[in-house]
Design a protein around this motif. Structure first.
Motif, short mmCIF file in Angstrom:
data_model
loop_
_atom_site.label_atom_id
_atom_site.label_comp_id
_atom_site.label_asym_id
_atom_site.label_seq_id
_atom_site.Cartn_x
_atom_site.Cartn_y
_atom_site.Cartn_z
N LEU A 101 -4.19 10.66 0.98
CA LEU A 101 -5.06 9.50 0.81
C LEU A 101 -4.35 8.22 1.21
CD1 LEU A 101 -6.23 10.40 -2.80
CD2 LEU A 101 -7.42 10.92 -0.66
N ALA A 102 -5.07 7.36 1.92
CA ALA A 102 -4.55 6.02 2.24
C ALA A 102 -4.89 5.08 1.09
CB ALA A 102 -5.17 5.52 3.53
N VAL A 103 -3.87 4.43 0.54
CA VAL A 103 -4.07 3.51 -0.58
C VAL A 103 -3.78 2.08 -0.12
CG1 VAL A 103 -3.31 2.88 -2.92
CG2 VAL A 103 -3.43 5.29 -2.24
N LYS A 104 -4.75 1.22 -0.29
CA LYS A 104 -4.58 -0.15 0.20
C LYS A 104 -3.70 -0.97 -0.75
CE LYS A 104 -8.52 -2.76 -1.70
NZ LYS A 104 -9.72 -3.53 -1.40
N PRO A 105 -3.07 -2.03 -0.26
CA PRO A 105 -2.27 -2.89 -1.15
C PRO A 105 -3.17 -3.57 -2.17
CG PRO A 105 -2.46 -3.84 1.06
CD PRO A 105 -3.01 -2.46 1.14
N VAL A 165 -8.72 3.44 -2.31
CA VAL A 165 -8.54 4.53 -1.34
C VAL A 165 -9.38 4.24 -0.10
CG1 VAL A 165 -8.85 6.99 -0.89
CG2 VAL A 165 -7.95 6.23 -3.10
N LYS A 166 -8.74 4.22 1.06
CA LYS A 166 -9.45 3.85 2.30
C LYS A 166 -9.53 4.99 3.31
CE LYS A 166 -10.86 0.25 2.99
NZ LYS A 166 -12.20 -0.28 2.62
N GLY A 177 0.82 -1.22 0.00
CA GLY A 177 0.00 0.00 0.00
C GLY A 177 0.84 1.25 0.00
N GLY A 178 0.20 2.40 0.23
CA GLY A 178 0.93 3.65 0.25
C GLY A 178 0.06 4.85 0.60
N VAL A 179 0.66 6.03 0.48
CA VAL A 179 -0.07 7.27 0.73
C VAL A 179 0.19 8.22 -0.42
CG1 VAL A 179 -0.22 9.32 2.21
CG2 VAL A 179 -0.01 7.06 3.25
#
Lengths: 365, 365, 365, 365
Positions: D300-304, D246-247, D210-212
């Protein structure tokens, strides 16, 4: 805020200019699980095609040759002939744009057309064949209406429209079975014959003619329509007045009610096997903006085609000014729009009823 | 999905039943900075009040006594007599609900009314005085229309409606200055006098009458209307058909166009000092769904009041069944709705034009 | 185009300024037949009232004295304690506007408040108590949420929110039963006690504190949410970010997912008695924007109250210019908003789920 | 009521499944007169293409070979390279659908994917490549965003997004000029290098990361946003959460504010040459839901990626039941979505700001 989307739950967004690459629509909100294929849509489009109404007095021999016109392609939303619940996009390519020279219309406004108002609104326009204001835009409506019709069929609802009057000649009977037997789409072959003869006469004089279309919605359940603003008749009125050339609408007895008394106009009721039955249908199937279970009936005033073969006074742009000029429109045009508008009226009625059916689903949730 | 909001940028949501605590509206999207106070709104409401039209043949002497009726209160959105850009909520209390016994209408449906269709749609209804389907609902429209009018005044646009025909009698002239001089709101005092005499006659017979209202929108700039669906005429048609008792609408020459040729119907143009001028107004000020700068003109068919003093056949609910019954409506009712609907027509036209003005602001942004 | 309406099928339009006559809402699209009375709504409003959270360390003794505050009146849409399917209008009068002098805020903008942006947007504002931007606006949301809750109860869906963290102190357990046992609305009485002590300390220093609210939606059926734009999480995010002071939202594992691998984050499934069961809930109950049947879980970042008792640098209007100035805010203010926002979060979640429930009804129609 | 339209004045309706004939969009409400051609849109699409981010550690050599992919065709609304004010339809054909066998996914649901929820919602789905829930859907958003960007350019507004963190590695600087210099779209070439090495490691293990993502909107004028529901941050939150994977979202200091005091968090102001200037930007450029003139900043929080090369527990349909099963996903997949989502985030931000710009035009009309 532009206005190219119709409906609120069953929503249709159309696009396309007369001489652009393509026109079409995106339908959002069609329930999943309906069986449909491109033939269903193609059939509806074929009914709308110019050749199919042959107003030159006989069935246009070029119909076959034009078969490739208005070919619909389903781009999305249908998988294995079933609607997925996702947007249904339909594409119709513009293949027959004539390379004719429209440059004289770049600055000159055709009387009775939307050329002038589009220019005033947007300050810029695609002048080729009327651009977005062309009647060609209605092909997308007809395609969308064919999808809506599938939903209506599931609920056993049926929409029928026909030419009631054209060039001053009114039908003397309403035989639904005859509508597709004549080129006027009139429920009366004999009157249709007279209309066509009159049209031929008008054509020779270089002029055009108006008419009246009637539409009937059968088996519409009671309860559709969303007062106080989105009443069923209000939404139908909007839908129909959004069709170019339509200048008026009336429901049931319509403008006649202005001369009636309440005792003449009220539709009384009685009970039959425990079910309510109306003794008449002056209301045209709608009370308080909600369908009452009766047939929904309305009529539309259709104006004569504005493109005529006569010299007309108009204006053109000259720098920042408008100057007087004259215009004689060339090319081939319809004389009376009624038979071609009939499928468009049906399509719009399909869209309204489909939307209202779905909107009603939360009324008693 | 219910339908009690009108407009898209200038948006009005109305609420209220005939015999509930109150009715009113919330206006969202009114620009900030307009000068308005409650008197502006009160004046519009006063014009709509029953007493103000006095269809019993003379100005209703009870008008003064009823002064407290339909008193509007501004709840929000206006500060120091200026609109804030926030929602404007307007409240009108129901103070004169008669304690009359409506219990016979709990299960019986009045012919020509929405009682039956509301029951079919919602399975449950406030039967007192028609509930939400009562004409009383239009008070909220008139209040909202008074706010919209303030915006139109800023742009110098003016809406005028009047009774063109009632109980079969049509005006022989259109003198705008006479509209408020007679109880019919007709632009022709002499014809108004005849209408009132006829109405008195109809009243005695226990019956009611229909009519035709015409509406003119002056100084509307070219460019308003949002094709292809939210055309100006389409939105006006929806607005007008959403008014109870209206059964039809026609623009410009209206249904007459069905008998006209293109050369008769097209409005030709010429240039005057570099500006475009139309030589006629058969189109009623709208081309391709966009205002063309001409006066906008349309007419409405108004049905006779359904509440009459005659025995009528109808049905009532008996358990799960409908059974035949008869009904004689009591109380005091209008004979012809035209003069009372005139302010409602103006209000709805104000709302449409206000919305279209604001919608057009992004067309060339 | 203004934005004071929330929802598309279950639609709520709110109105009202902090120091105007009243605030309230109109709910359009609530199904008919739900049982509700004003007590249901009043109870929800009482939970939101200032006195009810007593952040001065003990239950505010003035709660009883303020009992008349935020009294709701049902204006329409409910008859015999049942929803009619017509608009439900709710009114809350502003009775306790202090006659305090706000004139110093007429031209000076409070840091961290919306004073400046409202002025920039509308060029004019009601400066008394923040006007429309006041937290008082949320009373209308809570009232509307109480109606939505009735619909959710019918479907057995329950929304619970609580303070997870405040002034840097985080709950060490989540015992739903303790939420209403402490003034912080925390699911952990012990942590709540520590939060209150910390708040008292901050109060004395003239400052304020932020926090985190968590919300859980129980028994939400799989299938709610409308991709690709109106996804369930997208609509919840909009709803929550529309609450003043909320600066962020995260679903399920939230920002932690940025450090997880797919094998850690994916919620695997197995079958139990023929039904699908998730082995974990990292997704927070939503996949592809549609509820998956698991509990929906999200957290909100709540900023510290901007009104503090310290001198702050800011600007004021001086003619056409802005000039530097200093401001010390007077009056009594909350220190940490979390416990007062909890009922607002629940209300907004109720509104989203109610709307999505109704929207989903046409998915397979 | 489905949800495939975004925006209210600048409205985009998208369509298309991963393995259908095509995907695309219809933009309604784009002002007339903007200069745009298909190259502008194609460039944006090229940035989004798989090959362009080459997460295998070096620029994907197949980029050239795939040049024909995601080729956009303008179907309508643009004439002589200028927008007409009519709907702009954009078409992207699906040319590279592999004939791979998806039949094992017809009944089995991939963990972490929307397969299960689409099935629950619609009862029927296009299982090929995720159908409508595929990330491929975002191509239409990017195309629409490129049109919106043209409007923003006219107002000098610029949107920039970048990978701030991926697989646990965070950028140590933010140098906008480096974003397009590395395959991670990070504003820090050195950190990007480390991310890529880590990704290669994760790839070998068959897992994902994941990432931001952070997004900055420059030169946004004060005044955009429509309280109380359609606040600027609320609309951005909806837009971003509508992107798959996006979480979470946070503005300005985001979740950090929960630990700050009011005196730390408030952005004080001073005057500079008669203009207001903020001394900090903890608010992320938005106050009370309206832009304050400062840079707008959100993360933004990006899920794997849920598709991993490991055996996972899941369920499949067997008649009317769900039964436990295991699934190992085949094919080639991204490891970390951040660099590919960056252009989508920019596109959605473009759409929100374009819409809010146009919505604001009636605020003081």
């Amino acid at each position: 805020m532009a206005g190219n989307t119709f409906g609120t739950v069953f929503k249709v967004s159309t696009f396309g200019e007369s001489h652009g690459n393509a026109l079409g629509c995106v339908i959002d909100g069609c329930p999943s699980g309906l069986t449909i294929d491109s033939d269903d849509i193609q059939k509806a489009l074929n009914r709308r095609k110019p050749g199919s109404t042959g107003q030159d007095g006989k069935l246009n021999p070029s119909v076959t040759a034009r078969k490739e016109d208005d070919k619909v392609e389903i781009l999305s939303g249908i998988f294995n002939n079933k609607t997925e619940g996702t947007p249904i996009a339909l594409l119709i390519r513009n293949t027959s744009q004539h390379s004719s020279d429209y440059s004289n219309l770049e600055t000159t406004f055709r009387p009775g057309h939307a050329d002038f108002t589009y220019y005033q609104k947007y300050g810029f326009r695609d002048y080729r064949g009327g651009g977005r204001s062309s009647g060609r835009e209605t092909a997308a409506r007809v395609a969308a209406g064919a999808v809506a019709q599938k939903l209506l069929e599931k609920y056993n609802i049926k929409v029928v429209a026909y030419t009631l009057k054209a060039c001053g000649i009114e039908c003397t009977k309403k035989d639904i079975s005859q509508i597709e037997q004549n080129l006027m789409r009139a429920p009366d072959n004999e009157s249709a014959q007279k209309m066509q003869e009159k049209i031929e006469e008008i054509r020779k004089s270089g002029d055009s003619a108006g008419g009246v279309i009637e539409c009937v919605i059968q088996n519409c359940p009671a309860g559709l329509g969303e007062p106080v603003f989105d009443k069923l008749d209000a939404e139908l009125a909007k839908a129909m007045l959004s069709i170019g050339a339509v200048k008026g609408i009336e429901f049931g007895r319509g403008f006649e009610v202005s001369d009636l008394s309440g005792s003449q106009n009220n539709d009384s009721m009685h009970s039959q096997n425990g079910k309510p039955v109306f003794d008449s249908n002056n209301a045209g199937g709608i009370l308080g903006g909600i369908s009452n279970g009766n047939e929904i009936v309305f009529r539309l005033a259709v104006k004569p085609v504005p493109s005529i073969y006569k010299n007309q006074d108009t204006v053109k742009i000259d720098g920042d000014d408008f100057v007087s000029t004259q215009l004689e429109i060339k090319g081939r045009h319809d004389i009376c729009l009624c038979p071609r508008i009939v499928p468009v009226v049906e399509a719009m009625a399909n869209l309204v009823i489909a939307d209202m059916l779905l909107r009603n689903m939360s009324a008693k949730a």
